[in-house]
Design an enzyme around this catalytic site. Structure first.
Site, short mmCIF file in Angstrom:
data_model
loop_
_atom_site.label_atom_id
_atom_site.label_comp_id
_atom_site.label_asym_id
_atom_site.label_seq_id
_atom_site.Cartn_x
_atom_site.Cartn_y
_atom_site.Cartn_z
N SER A 152 14.42 3.04 -60.72
CA SER A 152 14.21 4.35 -60.09
C SER A 152 12.97 4.29 -59.22
CB SER A 152 14.02 5.41 -61.18
OG SER A 152 13.51 6.61 -60.63
N TYR A 165 9.71 8.49 -68.91
CA TYR A 165 10.84 8.00 -68.08
C TYR A 165 10.35 6.97 -67.07
CZ TYR A 165 14.68 8.02 -64.70
OH TYR A 165 15.70 7.64 -63.85
P1 NDP Z 1 24.52 10.33 -65.26
O1 NDP Z 1 23.94 11.18 -66.34
O2 NDP Z 1 25.56 10.92 -64.38
O3 NDP Z 1 25.07 8.98 -65.87
C1 NDP Z 1 24.54 8.37 -67.02
C2 NDP Z 1 25.60 7.47 -67.61
O4 NDP Z 1 25.07 6.80 -68.75
C3 NDP Z 1 26.83 8.22 -68.07
O5 NDP Z 1 27.97 7.50 -67.69
C4 NDP Z 1 26.68 8.24 -69.58
O6 NDP Z 1 27.98 8.25 -70.15
C5 NDP Z 1 26.01 6.90 -69.80
N1 NDP Z 1 25.33 6.82 -71.09
C6 NDP Z 1 24.41 7.67 -71.59
N2 NDP Z 1 24.03 7.28 -72.81
C7 NDP Z 1 24.75 6.15 -73.08
C8 NDP Z 1 24.82 5.29 -74.20
N3 NDP Z 1 24.06 5.47 -75.27
N4 NDP Z 1 25.68 4.24 -74.15
C9 NDP Z 1 26.46 4.04 -73.06
N5 NDP Z 1 26.41 4.81 -71.98
C10 NDP Z 1 25.58 5.86 -72.00
O7 NDP Z 1 23.27 9.87 -64.40
P2 NDP Z 1 23.07 8.87 -63.16
O8 NDP Z 1 24.34 8.35 -62.66
O9 NDP Z 1 22.15 9.55 -62.24
O10 NDP Z 1 22.23 7.73 -63.88
C11 NDP Z 1 22.55 6.36 -63.82
C12 NDP Z 1 21.24 5.58 -63.77
O11 NDP Z 1 20.57 5.91 -62.56
C13 NDP Z 1 20.26 5.91 -64.90
O12 NDP Z 1 19.70 4.69 -65.38
C14 NDP Z 1 19.20 6.74 -64.20
O13 NDP Z 1 17.95 6.65 -64.83
C15 NDP Z 1 19.19 6.12 -62.82
N6 NDP Z 1 18.63 6.93 -61.74
C16 NDP Z 1 19.17 8.14 -61.44
C17 NDP Z 1 18.60 8.92 -60.45
C18 NDP Z 1 19.10 10.29 -60.12
O14 NDP Z 1 18.38 11.04 -59.44
N7 NDP Z 1 20.29 10.67 -60.55
C19 NDP Z 1 17.44 8.44 -59.67
C20 NDP Z 1 16.98 7.14 -60.07
C21 NDP Z 1 17.56 6.42 -61.05
P3 NDP Z 1 28.38 8.78 -71.61
O15 NDP Z 1 27.64 10.07 -71.83
O16 NDP Z 1 29.87 8.95 -71.49
O17 NDP Z 1 28.01 7.69 -72.55
#
Ligand code: NDP
Length: 258
Positions: A152, A165
């Site tokens: 990030s 975070y």
């Molecule tokens: P989302 O919340 O849309 O996606 C998060 C994903 O992680 C979901 O598919 C969720 O699926 C999965 N997840 C959560 N917990 C678990 C677990 N214990 N085991 C397996 N899967 C898990 O967020 P983003 O797409 O935005 O996030 C993706 C990445 O991008 C993250 O690492 C985030 O920190 C990073 N990021 C995001 C930014 C933003 O502004 N959105 C900016 C910078 C970085 P499920 O609940 O079905 O398990």
């Protein structure tokens, strides 16, 4: 690579994507599948993964859902064994599952601290541990493999109340730089993707009122990135010739200042 199919540059490749049930992971699964890769989509919500697989297959791609929690070491090891049994192993890992729970440190939101550390660091390491052998093997056989970690902009810049975070994401970026040096000579490219704000479910998990207000305020003045913007970038870097490794890619909304 002169023989590369430019319409489907990832044809024949096997990708594993964690956090694939929404946001960046979901969009990237669709992109890599459209580029010809077989994608294993991994997350906890089976219904969301089933919908995604159906959508990919409806667009002439191929995908397999794996319902698993990345913090469960045994479950991720089992996922890795499944990929070997079915496809001989992965040559691309998008290590992407993560959660962002900002709050002032004095609120002592210790469960949220732990959740972020468990998922963003321990889950990421579990996944690397389960798949790194496959990546190295694939790279030795085909000349290239990719380990792509979702970090990030929080790994670089300072955001009040985002300390835990940001600390987890600084870990991801620094780890990635070290792994690149270690695995690059074995033809495994390692990349850290550092997005600014992307509109996904991520913001919906925030419980701190101040952070919610800050995010909502920014939405009014900044056009946030879309998950597809990040997916396009990942598709691009995975399709580059094997000699090219984008080590660290920072992708900001044009109007986001820090
Ligand atoms: P989302 O919340 O849309 O996606 C998060 C994903 O992680 C979901 O598919 C969720 O699926 C999965 N997840 C959560 N917990 C678990 C677990 N214990 N085991 C397996 N899967 C898990 O967020 P983003 O797409 O935005 O996030 C993706 C990445 O991008 C993250 O690492 C985030 O920190 C990073 N990021 C995001 C930014 C933003 O502004 N959105 C900016 C910078 C970085 P499920 O609940 O079905 O398990």
């Amino acid at each position: 690579m002169s023989s590369q199919n430019t319409a489907r540059p990832l044809q024949g490749r096997v990708a594993v994507i964690t956090g694939a049930s929404s946001g960046i992971g979901e969009a990237t699964a669709e992109k890599l599948a459209a580029f010809g890769a077989h994608v294993y989509v991994l997350a906890r919500r089976a219904d969301r993964l089933a919908d995604l697989v159906a959508r990919i297959e409806g667009n002439s791609g191929t995908a397999t859902a794996i319902t698993a929690d990345v913090t469960d070491t045994a479950a991720i090891q089992a996922a890795a064994s499944q990929v070997v049994a079915e496809r001989g192993g992965a040559d691309l890992l998008l290590n992407n599952a993560g959660v962002m729970l900002p709050a002032p440190i004095e609120e002592l939101a210790t469960e949220q601290w732990q959740h972020q550390i468990d998922l963003n660091i321990t889950g990421l390491m579990n996944t690397i541990g389960a798949f790194v052998t496959q990546l190295v093997k694939a790279a030795s056989e085909r000349g290239v493999a990719d380990l792509i970690n979702t970090s990030s902009i929080a790994a670089q810049n300072i955001f009040p109340n985002f300390a835990v975070y940001s600390g987890t994401k600084a870990y991801v970026t620094h780890l990635s730089r070290h792994l690149r040096v270690e695995l690059g000579p074995k033809n495994v490219r390692v990349s850290a993707i550092e997005p600014g704000i992307v509109g996904t479910e991520l913001q919906g998990h925030v419980t701190d009122k101040g952070a919610q207000d800050w995010l909502e305020g920014s939405r009014g003045v900044i056009e946030w990135l879309t998950p597809e913007d990040i997916a396009d970038t990942i598709g691009f870097l995975a399709s580059l010739p094997p000699r090219v490794n984008l080590q660290q890619v920072t992708i900001m909304p044009t109007a986001q200042q820090s």
